[in-house]
Design an enzyme around this catalytic site. Structure first.
Site, short mmCIF file in Angstrom:
data_model
loop_
_atom_site.label_atom_id
_atom_site.label_comp_id
_atom_site.label_asym_id
_atom_site.label_seq_id
_atom_site.Cartn_x
_atom_site.Cartn_y
_atom_site.Cartn_z
CE LYS A 1 -2.84 2.92 0.52
NZ LYS A 1 -4.20 3.01 -0.06
CB CYS B 1 -3.70 7.99 0.69
SG CYS B 1 -5.45 8.58 1.01
N1 SAJ Z 1 -1.59 14.42 -8.89
C1 SAJ Z 1 -0.54 15.28 -9.65
N2 SAJ Z 1 -1.23 15.27 -11.53
C2 SAJ Z 1 -1.25 14.27 -11.62
C3 SAJ Z 1 -2.51 13.11 -10.63
C4 SAJ Z 1 -2.75 13.91 -9.16
O1 SAJ Z 1 -0.95 16.57 -9.59
O2 SAJ Z 1 -1.10 13.85 -12.47
C5 SAJ Z 1 -2.21 15.38 -7.26
C6 SAJ Z 1 -4.13 15.84 -7.45
O3 SAJ Z 1 -4.41 16.69 -7.79
C7 SAJ Z 1 -3.96 15.62 -5.65
C8 SAJ Z 1 -2.78 14.38 -5.19
O4 SAJ Z 1 -2.08 14.07 -6.47
O5 SAJ Z 1 -3.08 16.42 -5.11
C9 SAJ Z 1 -3.81 12.87 -5.32
O6 SAJ Z 1 -4.28 12.68 -6.10
P1 SAJ Z 1 -4.39 11.26 -6.70
O7 SAJ Z 1 -6.33 11.54 -7.44
O8 SAJ Z 1 -3.45 10.56 -7.31
O9 SAJ Z 1 -5.22 10.35 -5.52
P2 SAJ Z 1 -5.71 10.41 -3.70
O10 SAJ Z 1 -5.18 10.61 -3.00
O11 SAJ Z 1 -7.31 10.68 -4.63
O12 SAJ Z 1 -5.86 8.60 -4.04
C10 SAJ Z 1 -4.80 7.86 -3.57
C11 SAJ Z 1 -4.82 7.03 -4.96
N3 SAJ Z 1 -3.59 6.42 -4.93
C12 SAJ Z 1 -2.48 5.60 -6.06
O13 SAJ Z 1 -4.13 6.37 -7.34
C13 SAJ Z 1 -1.71 4.77 -5.49
C14 SAJ Z 1 -5.86 5.65 -4.43
O14 SAJ Z 1 -5.88 4.76 -5.21
C15 SAJ Z 1 -5.72 5.33 -2.63
O15 SAJ Z 1 -6.49 4.08 -2.54
C16 SAJ Z 1 -5.32 6.29 -1.84
O16 SAJ Z 1 -4.62 7.38 -2.72
C17 SAJ Z 1 -5.05 6.34 -0.46
O17 SAJ Z 1 -6.81 5.87 0.16
O18 SAJ Z 1 -4.03 5.76 -0.20
#
Ligand code: SAJ
Length: 421
Positions: A212, A266
């Site tokens: 994880k 996360c």
């Molecule tokens: N972000 C960027 N650029 C990108 C992708 C995301 O700047 O290309 C930023 C987003 O704006 C945000 C942050 O990253 O601020 C996180 O967003 P996210 O959509 O990547 O992830 P979370 O935090 O909503 O959910 C993540 C997920 N993990 C992965 O994709 C590996 C989800 O599957 C997990 O279950 C969750 O964390 C968790 O609970 O750990």
């Protein structure tokens, strides 16, 4: 033995959807939360968080009598612990919520029960939880001492669902099942099979914990690469969005999107659990965290430069005449969650430091509590676009995407999401 009654400890963003998913499969579910208000809301068949489809499922589960919430644990056949695991000031994991959950469930445990830790946890936390349970209940045997034949089974099965898609991903995603023994794993798979349609893949508890953390650290490192590129491109006067689009045409290159920083509870947190256990080894993971945490400050610097340019081009104005508009406060698009949000941090800093008016637009929470941005005021998108001199686009919400033409006409725009390519 099958599971008649399932108890979920912690009814937040993961616990409540999980409880609802079991209840929707006609399992008797007892949800436990320390917050009386949360318990009361759920027992009315309502929800206290924003997550598509969850309201319907909870409403049906409560009305049909499959889901009930309470503040004190009751006997059950399986306990799923889904409580927060934040970090402390020094980035060390804070396991006090798991410890409190252990104290709460230990008195009601009985021979044959299964305890699953779902909270994202540092390596070793499941074994620690089992130790805490064992010292609270010396009359029962646990896997660390009794192995396959223990009275209580213990496993770590981390949640991996994406906020905004939780109800679908809970069912469809593969599930990592880390048992302290193989019988612990087998029983956990049997439990998750109630609603999980993805594959349940068995491993040990430590590997499941690390898996994880690895998933979120992988994403953090990749976003950090994009964010670092954006800062480099800014210096070299190159459009980073065009650059990434071009580089991604290579068949083996797939760069993520830069932004104002990384938010949420996360990705901005979990990599620290790796760093805190192996600080001398986790160099790249730590640097990525630092790069992503630094990005909001780079955005604030860009906004300051934009204000200076505006003043140079409008010599009749002084700084107090300049109105700044911030678009979006949530940590990512199309949600209302402000936890660890870089957009919120940036807007708060601007509101604190800017001498003139600051307005903000957050279409997913139009009732944001007064004072979240000091004296700054929430206003409609059209008013902000008309009234403000400096525009800072922080979240690529749908409402902003729908108005991309209007954004592209703004002269002083800091576009952290590449909306206006
Ligand atoms: N972000 C960027 N650029 C990108 C992708 C995301 O700047 O290309 C930023 C987003 O704006 C945000 C942050 O990253 O601020 C996180 O967003 P996210 O959509 O990547 O992830 P979370 O935090 O909503 O959910 C993540 C997920 N993990 C992965 O994709 C590996 C989800 O599957 C997990 O279950 C969750 O964390 C968790 O609970 O750990």
């Amino acid at each position: 033995m099958s599971f008649e009654t399932i108890s979920v400890i912690g009814l937040g963003y993961i616990g409540l959807p999980t409880a609802a998913a079991f209840a929707a499969r006609k399992k008797k579910v007892i949800g436990v939360d320390v917050n009386q208000q949360t318990v009361d809301i759920i027992n009315k068949g309502e929800i206290h968080i924003v997550e598509p489809e969850l309201d319907m499922v909870v409403h049906a589960a409560v009305t049909e009598g499959y889901l009930r919430a309470t503040t004190s644990p009751e006997p059950a056949d399986a306990f799923l612990v889904a409580v927060p695991t934040p970090f402390k000031e020094n980035h060390e994991p804070d396991l006090s919520y798991i410890q409190a959950a252990v104290d709460a469930i230990a008195p009601v445990l009985k021979q044959g029960d299964l305890v699953i830790l779902e909270s994202t946890s540092p390596v070793g936390a499941t074994e620690m939880m089992a130790e805490w349970l064992a010292s609270a209940r010396p009359d029962l045997t646990f896997p660390q001492d009794a192995g396959e034949n223990s009275d209580i089974s213990v496993a770590h099965c981390p949640e991996r669902v994406l906020p905004g898609h939780v109800m679908r991903e809970l069912v469809e995603n593969d599930r990592i099942v880390g048992g302290m023994t193989s019988s612990c794993a087998r029983r956990s798979v049997e439990l998750y099979r109630t609603f999980v349609e993805g594959e349940c893949i068995v491993t040990d508890a430590r590997t499941a914990e690390m898996c994880k953390l690895t998933e979120n650290a992988f994403r953090d490192v990749n976003i950090a690469f994009a964010n670092e590129l954006s800062v480099i491109c800014d210096k070299l006067d190159i459009n980073v969005w065009e650059l990434i689009g071009l580089a991604n045409r290579h068949p083996r290159v797939s760069i993520l999107q830069p932004g104002p920083g990384v938010g949420g509870h996360c990705i901005a947190v979990d990599p620290w659990f790796i760093v805190s256990r192996t600080p001398e080894l986790a160099k790249l993971i730590k640097t990525a965290r630092e790069v992503n945490d630094d990005k909001p400050h780079r955005v604030i610097d860009q906004v300051k430069i934009s204000i200076q340019e505006y003043l140079q081009n409008n010599l009749d104005k002084n700084i107090k005449d300049v109105c700044v508009a911030c678009y979006g406060l949530a940590f990512k698009a199309d949600i209302d969650d402000l936890r660890e949000s870089p957009a919120l941090l940036i807007a708060q800093k601007i509101a604190q430091e800017h001498a003139g008016d600051v307005v903000f637009v957050e279409p997913n929470d139009e009732q944001l509590s007064a004072g979240v941005l000091g004296a700054a005021r929430q206003c409609a998108l059209s008013e902000a676009m008309e009234k403000a001199d400096i525009h800072v686009l922080l979240v690529d919400h749908k409402e902003f995407n729908d108005n991309v033409d209007k954004f592209s006409e703004l002269e002083y725009l800091t576009d952290t999401r590449g909306l206006v390519k």
